[in-house]
Write an enzyme that holds these catalytic residues in place. Structure first.
Site, mmCIF file in Angstrom:
data_model
loop_
_atom_site.group_PDB
_atom_site.id
_atom_site.type_symbol
_atom_site.label_atom_id
_atom_site.label_comp_id
_atom_site.label_asym_id
_atom_site.label_seq_id
_atom_site.Cartn_x
_atom_site.Cartn_y
_atom_site.Cartn_z
ATOM 1 C CB ILE A 132 36.292 44.487 30.290
ATOM 2 C CG1 ILE A 132 35.218 45.456 29.549
ATOM 3 C CG2 ILE A 132 35.408 43.660 31.147
ATOM 4 C CD1 ILE A 132 34.417 44.616 28.617
ATOM 5 N N PRO A 133 39.013 45.250 33.049
ATOM 6 C CG PRO A 133 39.561 46.490 34.788
ATOM 7 C CD PRO A 133 38.973 46.415 33.334
ATOM 8 C CG HIS A 134 39.045 39.809 32.542
ATOM 9 N ND1 HIS A 134 38.984 40.724 31.532
ATOM 10 C CD2 HIS A 134 39.356 38.786 32.024
ATOM 11 C CE1 HIS A 134 39.517 40.302 30.226
ATOM 12 N NE2 HIS A 134 39.732 38.823 30.530
ATOM 13 C CB VAL A 135 41.146 36.989 37.248
ATOM 14 C CG1 VAL A 135 41.707 35.805 37.687
ATOM 15 C CG2 VAL A 135 41.224 38.019 38.377
#
Length: 233
Positions: A132-135
């Site tokens: 879950i790539p996220h900033v």
């Protein structure tokens, strides 16, 4: 948002004794404030999600400040993509950023750098071939609505996940506020514990089938949260 030991135990559906033991072991992210432990709600949820720990429905309670964002709507806005290319985490994230349905004015190169910087802190691979790539701080991108791009990779890649499994499915999340990020991360975490949804992901099912299943899950979740009293803040 600062939570007490009791709050954390309720959200993780464990005993307070277990919370204290995990703190002593350095297992649980906690802060010491005036001789008492406090927890950041967003960090706690990210921690539980990365370790595949099921959470109490209490975590889905939202204060009535306008309707919370829908996971299905965020997926529709972000899109579902297949056969994303890349031989490494960096190459995959570059391909994902190129595919994402971003508003005009969002700097894709900047987004990629921020996502990679987040991965340098700790892998967003949560196990079972999912990441879950996220900033880390959603506000830096100035988007107006939540976006989640579901990406199925052409070939699995090493993502540094805790279980050592290569990743083939990514949910790239971009949100306008920390609150929206926390809400959608909690809903996605819940959905990923549902066998039918996991089966659709493993089969790389059609967009419509995936989004319809998310709608169904959110419908059952709404029914559950109506019966759940809010935890202390």
């Amino acid at each position: 948002m600062q939570l007490s030991v009791r709050d954390a135990a309720g959200l993780l559906d464990i005993s307070e004794k277990t919370v204290y033991r995990w703190i002593r072991q350095g297992f649980l992210p906690a802060y010491r404030v005036q001789d008492q432990y406090r927890f950041n709600r967003a960090e706690l949820l990210e921690w539980a999600t990365s370790r595949r720990i099921n959470v109490s429905p209490d975590i889905f309670h939202e204060p009535k400040e306008g309707g919370p964002p829908s996971l299905a709507e965020a997926l529709q806005a972000g899109g579902v993509f297949y056969r994303i290319e890349g031989r490494s985490k960096g190459e995959v994230l570059k391909s994902v950023v190129e595919q994402m349905r971003l508003p005009e004015g969002v700097d894709r190169d900047f987004l990629l750098r921020v996502l990679l910087a987040r991965e340098d802190l700790a892998s967003t691979g949560i196990g079972d071939g999912i990441a879950i790539p996220h900033v880390r701080n959603p506000i830096v991108l100035h988007v107006s609505q939540p976006l989640i791009a579901l990406c199925f990779l052409e070939k699995p890649v090493d993502y540094g996940s805790l279980d050592g499994k290569q990743v083939q499915t990514l949910f790239a999340m971009i949100n306008p506020t920390v609150r929206a990020h926390l809400h959608l991360l909690s809903r996605l975490s819940f959905a990923l514990h549902q066998p039918r949804f996991k089966s659709l992901l493993e089969k790389q099912a059609l967009r419509e089938d995936i989004i319809n299943e998310v709608r169904r899950i959110e419908g059952t979740l709404s029914a559950k949260t109506l019966k759940t009293a809010p935890i202390g803040r």
